[in-house]
Design an enzyme around this catalytic site. Sequence first.
Site, mmCIF file in Angstrom:
data_model
loop_
_atom_site.group_PDB
_atom_site.id
_atom_site.type_symbol
_atom_site.label_atom_id
_atom_site.label_comp_id
_atom_site.label_asym_id
_atom_site.label_seq_id
_atom_site.Cartn_x
_atom_site.Cartn_y
_atom_site.Cartn_z
ATOM 1 N N VAL A 15 2.241 52.823 35.981
ATOM 2 C CA VAL A 15 2.029 53.842 37.024
ATOM 3 C C VAL A 15 3.000 55.015 36.839
ATOM 4 O O VAL A 15 2.590 56.181 36.856
ATOM 5 C CB VAL A 15 2.185 53.221 38.439
ATOM 6 N N ALA A 44 14.580 56.755 36.091
ATOM 7 C CA ALA A 44 15.360 55.530 35.846
ATOM 8 C C ALA A 44 14.484 54.499 35.141
ATOM 9 O O ALA A 44 13.377 54.206 35.593
ATOM 10 C CB ALA A 44 15.868 54.956 37.161
ATOM 11 N N LYS A 107 3.404 47.848 47.678
ATOM 12 C CA LYS A 107 2.746 47.161 48.810
ATOM 13 C C LYS A 107 3.524 45.952 49.283
ATOM 14 O O LYS A 107 3.598 45.665 50.471
ATOM 15 C CB LYS A 107 1.334 46.738 48.417
ATOM 16 N N ASP A 203 -1.628 39.304 47.074
ATOM 17 C CA ASP A 203 -1.743 40.756 46.853
ATOM 18 C C ASP A 203 -2.677 41.395 47.898
ATOM 19 O O ASP A 203 -2.266 42.335 48.594
ATOM 20 C CB ASP A 203 -2.215 41.008 45.404
ATOM 21 N N LYS A 207 -1.899 44.098 51.244
ATOM 22 C CA LYS A 207 -2.677 45.323 51.486
ATOM 23 C C LYS A 207 -3.332 45.275 52.870
ATOM 24 O O LYS A 207 -3.393 46.290 53.586
ATOM 25 C CB LYS A 207 -3.733 45.491 50.387
#
Length: 430
Positions: A15, A44, A107, A203, A207
Site C-alpha cells: 500500500v 520510514a 482497520k 478481518d 471492518k
Amino acid sequence: MGRAIRIGQLGCGIVGSAVLRMLARNATDIEQRLGASIEVVAVAVRHLAKERDVPPGTEALYTTDPHEIVGHPDVDIVVEAIGGIEPARHLLLEAINNGKHVVTANKELLAALGQELYEAAERKGVDLYFEAAVAGGIPLIHPLRESLAGERVTKVMGIVNGTTNFILTRMAEEGLEFGEALAEAERLGYTELDPTADIEGFDPAAKAAILASIAFNARVVSGDVYREGIADITAQDIAFAKRLGYTVKLLAIAEQQDGEIAVRVHPAMIPNEHPLASVRENLNAVFVEGESVGELMFYGRGAGGGPTGTSVVGDIIDIARNMLSGGRGPGMSTYSESPIRNIEAMYSQYYILLNVADQPGVLASVASAFGSNNVSIRSVWQEGTGDQAQLVMITHRALERDLQATLGVLRDLPEVTKITSVMRVEGGET
Ligand code: HSE
C-alpha cells in the site's frame, strides 16, 4: 513556487509504495485540483536495502526510525501504512500529539482502540482519516459520514473480505471443497501469509466494527462483533444452497434492531437475486439501507496496493484541502447510547441440514422440535432414503436463542443421527 503540503509516511509495503507512485504519477493533476503540491519528505522503512517499486529518488527519503516521521518538524500529514496494533498505535498517538494530521489504513487498530485515537485527534484539533481501512478502494467512510450525515442508516450489509469471497466463489463455481479452494487461493497469491484472520472472520469483523461505528454514531469495537468463519462450509452446503436459489457469502452485517446495535460476521445464504449474490471472485461490495435514501450499493476492489492507495491519497488530499481552507474534516461522532445486542437476541432465517432415520413419524418429531421452540419452518425436503436420508430445512425469521433451543432438542432426538449443517439465510425475509 506555490504552497506544499508535506507528507511523512510510515511503511513502504504494497500500500505504501502504491501511495508514493500515485502521488508522483498524478502530481500535476493533484496540484491543479488542490492549488498546492503534495511533497513526500520522509518514509520510514524497516529494511533499507529491500527492493521496492517506488518513484525515482524515494530511497533518499528512507529512514529506519519511525519517530523521525512523527516528530519531523516539516511533516503536516503522517500516513500510516504499517498495520497491526503496535507500534502503529503509539506512533500515531505521538504524531497526533505533535499536531500532525493522520491518514491510516489500519482497520485492526481502529476497530480495537480507535476511540483513543479519535479522542486524541479531537483534543489536538487534527484530522484523522481512514477511508482505506474498510474495503480498500471502495468509498464507504466518506459516503456514510458525509453524504449520509442527515440520514438514519438502518442496516449495512457487505462482503468485505476478498480472500473468503474468492474461496466461496470457487466452491460454488467449481464444486470444490473448502480446503481445495483455499489451496487455489494460496497458489494464486490471494491469501495473506497467515490466512487465519480472513478465514476465521477476524478481518471482516474489524471492518464491521468500523462500519457500525460510523453508520450508527456509536462505539463498536471488534470484540462486540459476533463472528464465525467459513472453514466449516462444505461443497454439499453450497450445492443445496444452489438448488434452493441461494448463494453462500461471508457477510458482515450491522443493523439497528429494536433500539440496539447488532453486528455480526458469518457465512450466510442470500437469494441469488440479491445484489450481493453476484459479487464474485475477490471483489467486495457493501449494501446500505437508509430510511429515506432506500438501498445503496458500493462495489469494487477491497484490497491491493492500487485500490487501497487510491483511498489513502484521497484522504491526503481531503486533509490538505482542510488545511488550505483553515478548517477541519468531520471528527468521529459516537453519541449513540444504543447497547450492543447479543447474538442470542438477533434474528435470522436458518438453513438446517439433518441426517435422519428414514421412518414414519420422524418428520413429525423434527417439526415438533421447531414448533415447540417458536421456530416456524418455511420449507423442508427429504434428500436420499434409508441410511442416506437427509432433511434440508429453511426456517422463517427466528430468534437465535430459539434456534439454539431447537438444535438442543434435535440433538437429543434418537431419529436425528447428525445435525450436519446450520447456516443463516439473509436478504430474504425482514
Ligand atoms: N485480506 C483482506 C481481504 C484484505 O482478503 O479482503 C485486507 O483487509
